[in-house]
Design a protein around this motif. Structure first.
Motif, PDB file in Angstrom:
ATOM      1  N   ALA A 104       0.792  -1.025  -0.034  1.00 53.52           N
ATOM      2  CA  ALA A 104       0.142   0.184   0.014  1.00 53.52           C
ATOM      3  C   ALA A 104       1.019   1.372  -0.013  1.00 53.52           C
ATOM      4  O   ALA A 104       0.597   2.164  -0.724  1.00 53.52           O
ATOM      5  CB  ALA A 104      -1.057   0.004   1.212  1.00 53.52           C
ATOM      6  N   ILE A 105       1.902   1.226   0.777  1.00 48.11           N
ATOM      7  CA  ILE A 105       2.800   2.482   0.900  1.00 48.11           C
ATOM      8  C   ILE A 105       3.575   2.664  -0.513  1.00 48.11           C
ATOM      9  O   ILE A 105       3.561   3.600  -0.858  1.00 48.11           O
ATOM     10  CB  ILE A 105       3.863   2.348   2.010  1.00 48.11           C
ATOM     11  N   LEU A 106       3.812   1.725  -1.019  1.00 41.32           N
ATOM     12  CA  LEU A 106       4.949   1.454  -2.345  1.00 41.32           C
ATOM     13  C   LEU A 106       3.720   1.896  -3.488  1.00 41.32           C
ATOM     14  O   LEU A 106       4.331   2.834  -4.197  1.00 41.32           O
ATOM     15  CB  LEU A 106       5.283   0.159  -2.414  1.00 41.32           C
ATOM     16  N   ILE A 107       2.908   1.571  -3.584  1.00 36.99           N
ATOM     17  CA  ILE A 107       1.797   1.838  -4.586  1.00 36.99           C
ATOM     18  C   ILE A 107       1.651   3.586  -4.479  1.00 36.99           C
ATOM     19  O   ILE A 107       1.544   4.019  -5.563  1.00 36.99           O
ATOM     20  CB  ILE A 107       0.685   1.097  -4.567  1.00 36.99           C
ATOM     21  N   ASN A 108       1.209   3.889  -3.398  1.00 34.99           N
ATOM     22  CA  ASN A 108       0.816   5.284  -3.141  1.00 34.99           C
ATOM     23  C   ASN A 108       2.269   6.277  -3.309  1.00 34.99           C
ATOM     24  O   ASN A 108       1.673   7.342  -3.858  1.00 34.99           O
ATOM     25  CB  ASN A 108      -0.004   5.489  -1.865  1.00 34.99           C
ATOM     26  N   SER A 109       3.325   5.659  -2.931  1.00 33.33           N
ATOM     27  CA  SER A 109       4.366   6.475  -3.196  1.00 33.33           C
ATOM     28  C   SER A 109       4.766   6.724  -4.656  1.00 33.33           C
ATOM     29  O   SER A 109       5.104   7.803  -4.827  1.00 33.33           O
ATOM     30  CB  SER A 109       5.658   5.903  -2.492  1.00 33.33           C
ATOM     31  N   PHE A 110       4.397   5.846  -5.322  1.00 33.85           N
ATOM     32  CA  PHE A 110       4.658   5.948  -6.951  1.00 33.85           C
ATOM     33  C   PHE A 110       3.408   7.079  -7.238  1.00 33.85           C
ATOM     34  O   PHE A 110       3.866   7.715  -8.488  1.00 33.85           O
ATOM     35  CB  PHE A 110       4.337   4.432  -7.352  1.00 33.85           C
ATOM     36  N   GLY A 111       2.350   6.678  -6.786  1.00 30.81           N
ATOM     37  CA  GLY A 111       1.446   7.844  -7.104  1.00 30.81           C
ATOM     38  C   GLY A 111       1.729   9.399  -6.712  1.00 30.81           C
ATOM     39  O   GLY A 111       1.593  10.215  -7.528  1.00 30.81           O
ATOM     40  N   VAL A 112       2.148   9.615  -5.646  1.00 23.16           N
ATOM     41  CA  VAL A 112       2.828  10.816  -4.998  1.00 23.16           C
ATOM     42  C   VAL A 112       3.704  11.328  -6.322  1.00 23.16           C
ATOM     43  O   VAL A 112       3.855  12.457  -6.682  1.00 23.16           O
ATOM     44  CB  VAL A 112       3.452  11.028  -3.746  1.00 23.16           C
ATOM     45  N   ILE A 113       4.718  10.393  -6.505  1.00 23.68           N
ATOM     46  CA  ILE A 113       5.798  10.932  -7.420  1.00 23.68           C
ATOM     47  C   ILE A 113       5.120  11.159  -8.821  1.00 23.68           C
ATOM     48  O   ILE A 113       5.794  12.339  -9.294  1.00 23.68           O
ATOM     49  CB  ILE A 113       6.927   9.705  -7.594  1.00 23.68           C
TER      50      ILE A 113
END
Length: 132
Positions: A104-113
């Motif tokens: 969940a953190i990795l997916i959303n971190s990708f989205g933030v970037i």
């Protein structure tokens, strides 16, 4: 080189990844299991956010300059707070497993970037195929 066009594609990738994560979570709940990151209402709320954020991406693809320029920074803030910091603050104990928490953190971190690059790129002077 303006990075808006590639960032729009990255945003689509994020939408697909986030949707898949949430759909699989709902499927687990429907089959009597536990949600990856909470109950059904939490997951459904996350899906609504993905649709709204996806609409901002669509505005970029359609060349809706003003809409994208105004809303993409809001998406960055909302996704950072609600999609990354929220998960970090809750910790892995509230998730189906530590793996689900990390994903969940990795997916959303990708989205933030992806959305951050798009937000900055939309304010650059050069134009792209997206019309921004």
């Amino acid at each position: 080189m303006n990075l808006l066009w590639p960032s729009l594609y990255a945003q689509i990738v994020w939408c697909v990844l986030a949707s898949a994560y949430n759909c699989l979570s709902l499927l687990a709940i429907a089959n009597g299991g536990i949600g990856f990151a909470g109950d059904a209402s939490t997951t459904q709320s996350a899906m609504v956010a993905v649709v709204i954020f996806g609409a901002v991406t669509l505005a970029g693809f359609l060349g809706r300059v003003k809409i994208y320029k105004v809303l993409s920074p809001i998406v960055v803030i909302a996704l950072c707070v609600g999609g990354v910091l929220k998960h970090l603050n809750l910790g892995p104990a509230t998730y189906a497993s530590e793996w689900h928490w990390i994903v969940a953190i990795l997916i959303n971190s990708f989205g933030v970037i992806a959305y951050t690059i798009g937000a900055f790129a939309s304010y650059r002077g050069s134009r792209t195929k997206a019309g921004l």
